[in-house]
Design a protein around this motif. Sequence first.
Motif, mmCIF file in Angstrom:
data_model
loop_
_atom_site.group_PDB
_atom_site.id
_atom_site.type_symbol
_atom_site.label_atom_id
_atom_site.label_comp_id
_atom_site.label_asym_id
_atom_site.label_seq_id
_atom_site.Cartn_x
_atom_site.Cartn_y
_atom_site.Cartn_z
ATOM 1 N N VAL A 19 0.846 -1.196 0.000
ATOM 2 C CA VAL A 19 0.000 0.000 0.000
ATOM 3 C C VAL A 19 0.879 1.242 0.000
ATOM 4 O O VAL A 19 0.623 2.209 -0.725
ATOM 5 C CB VAL A 19 -0.957 -0.004 1.211
ATOM 6 N N LEU A 20 1.927 1.200 0.787
ATOM 7 C CA LEU A 20 2.855 2.319 0.873
ATOM 8 C C LEU A 20 3.531 2.572 -0.476
ATOM 9 O O LEU A 20 3.694 3.720 -0.888
ATOM 10 C CB LEU A 20 3.887 2.027 1.953
ATOM 11 N N LYS A 21 3.896 1.516 -1.175
ATOM 12 C CA LYS A 21 4.505 1.659 -2.505
ATOM 13 C C LYS A 21 3.540 2.328 -3.479
ATOM 14 O O LYS A 21 3.949 3.173 -4.282
ATOM 15 C CB LYS A 21 4.944 0.299 -3.039
ATOM 16 N N MET A 22 2.265 1.967 -3.395
ATOM 17 C CA MET A 22 1.269 2.605 -4.268
ATOM 18 C C MET A 22 1.112 4.088 -3.924
ATOM 19 O O MET A 22 0.979 4.923 -4.815
ATOM 20 C CB MET A 22 -0.074 1.890 -4.177
ATOM 21 N N GLU A 23 1.149 4.406 -2.637
ATOM 22 C CA GLU A 23 1.050 5.801 -2.212
ATOM 23 C C GLU A 23 2.251 6.603 -2.724
ATOM 24 O O GLU A 23 2.101 7.743 -3.172
ATOM 25 C CB GLU A 23 0.974 5.905 -0.690
ATOM 26 N N ILE A 24 3.427 6.011 -2.670
ATOM 27 C CA ILE A 24 4.636 6.674 -3.173
ATOM 28 C C ILE A 24 4.520 6.903 -4.675
ATOM 29 O O ILE A 24 4.833 7.993 -5.174
ATOM 30 C CB ILE A 24 5.896 5.869 -2.813
ATOM 31 N N ASP A 25 4.073 5.895 -5.409
ATOM 32 C CA ASP A 25 3.891 6.041 -6.855
ATOM 33 C C ASP A 25 2.912 7.166 -7.181
ATOM 34 O O ASP A 25 3.149 7.974 -8.084
ATOM 35 C CB ASP A 25 3.393 4.733 -7.484
ATOM 36 N N TYR A 26 1.821 7.230 -6.433
ATOM 37 C CA TYR A 26 0.825 8.279 -6.658
ATOM 38 C C TYR A 26 1.417 9.661 -6.380
ATOM 39 O O TYR A 26 1.221 10.602 -7.160
ATOM 40 C CB TYR A 26 -0.407 8.043 -5.771
ATOM 41 N N GLU A 27 2.163 9.785 -5.286
ATOM 42 C CA GLU A 27 2.770 11.077 -4.952
ATOM 43 C C GLU A 27 3.813 11.476 -5.986
ATOM 44 O O GLU A 27 3.951 12.653 -6.304
ATOM 45 C CB GLU A 27 3.389 11.049 -3.555
ATOM 46 N N LEU A 28 4.551 10.509 -6.521
ATOM 47 C CA LEU A 28 5.516 10.822 -7.572
ATOM 48 C C LEU A 28 4.814 11.330 -8.826
ATOM 49 O O LEU A 28 5.278 12.273 -9.469
ATOM 50 C CB LEU A 28 6.377 9.591 -7.891
ATOM 51 N N ALA A 29 3.684 10.725 -9.173
ATOM 52 C CA ALA A 29 2.917 11.186 -10.324
ATOM 53 C C ALA A 29 2.369 12.591 -10.069
ATOM 54 O O ALA A 29 2.389 13.450 -10.967
ATOM 55 C CB ALA A 29 1.774 10.216 -10.622
ATOM 56 N N THR A 30 1.919 12.831 -8.850
ATOM 57 C CA THR A 30 1.414 14.157 -8.489
ATOM 58 C C THR A 30 2.537 15.185 -8.544
ATOM 59 O O THR A 30 2.347 16.309 -9.025
ATOM 60 C CB THR A 30 0.791 14.129 -7.078
ATOM 61 N N LEU A 31 3.718 14.809 -8.072
ATOM 62 C CA LEU A 31 4.872 15.707 -8.135
ATOM 63 C C LEU A 31 5.224 16.016 -9.583
ATOM 64 O O LEU A 31 5.508 17.166 -9.934
ATOM 65 C CB LEU A 31 6.068 15.081 -7.413
ATOM 66 N N HIS A 32 5.177 15.011 -10.416
ATOM 67 C CA HIS A 32 5.465 15.210 -11.846
ATOM 68 C C HIS A 32 4.487 16.222 -12.447
ATOM 69 O O HIS A 32 4.894 17.138 -13.170
ATOM 70 C CB HIS A 32 5.382 13.872 -12.588
#
Length: 62
Positions: A19-32
């Motif tokens: 779940v944490l990995k998915m949250e990190i991926d989402y935040e990276l996409a948001t940062l992008h």
Amino acid sequence: MKQVIQSLQRNEAEKRIPVLKMEIDYELATLHDAMIASDKDGMVKCKDKLEKLRQEMIRLEA
């Protein structure tokens, strides 16, 4: 009793990591997206959130 508690904590960590990995991926996409839009506030918020997620990931993997 200590072994039971440790086992339960390990189980919770194993469930939380994906779940944490998915949250990190989402935040990276948001940062992008924030970087493309030159949204300074959005970038700062995403970086802060990513730092918190990174620290949690380190704690869970230890």
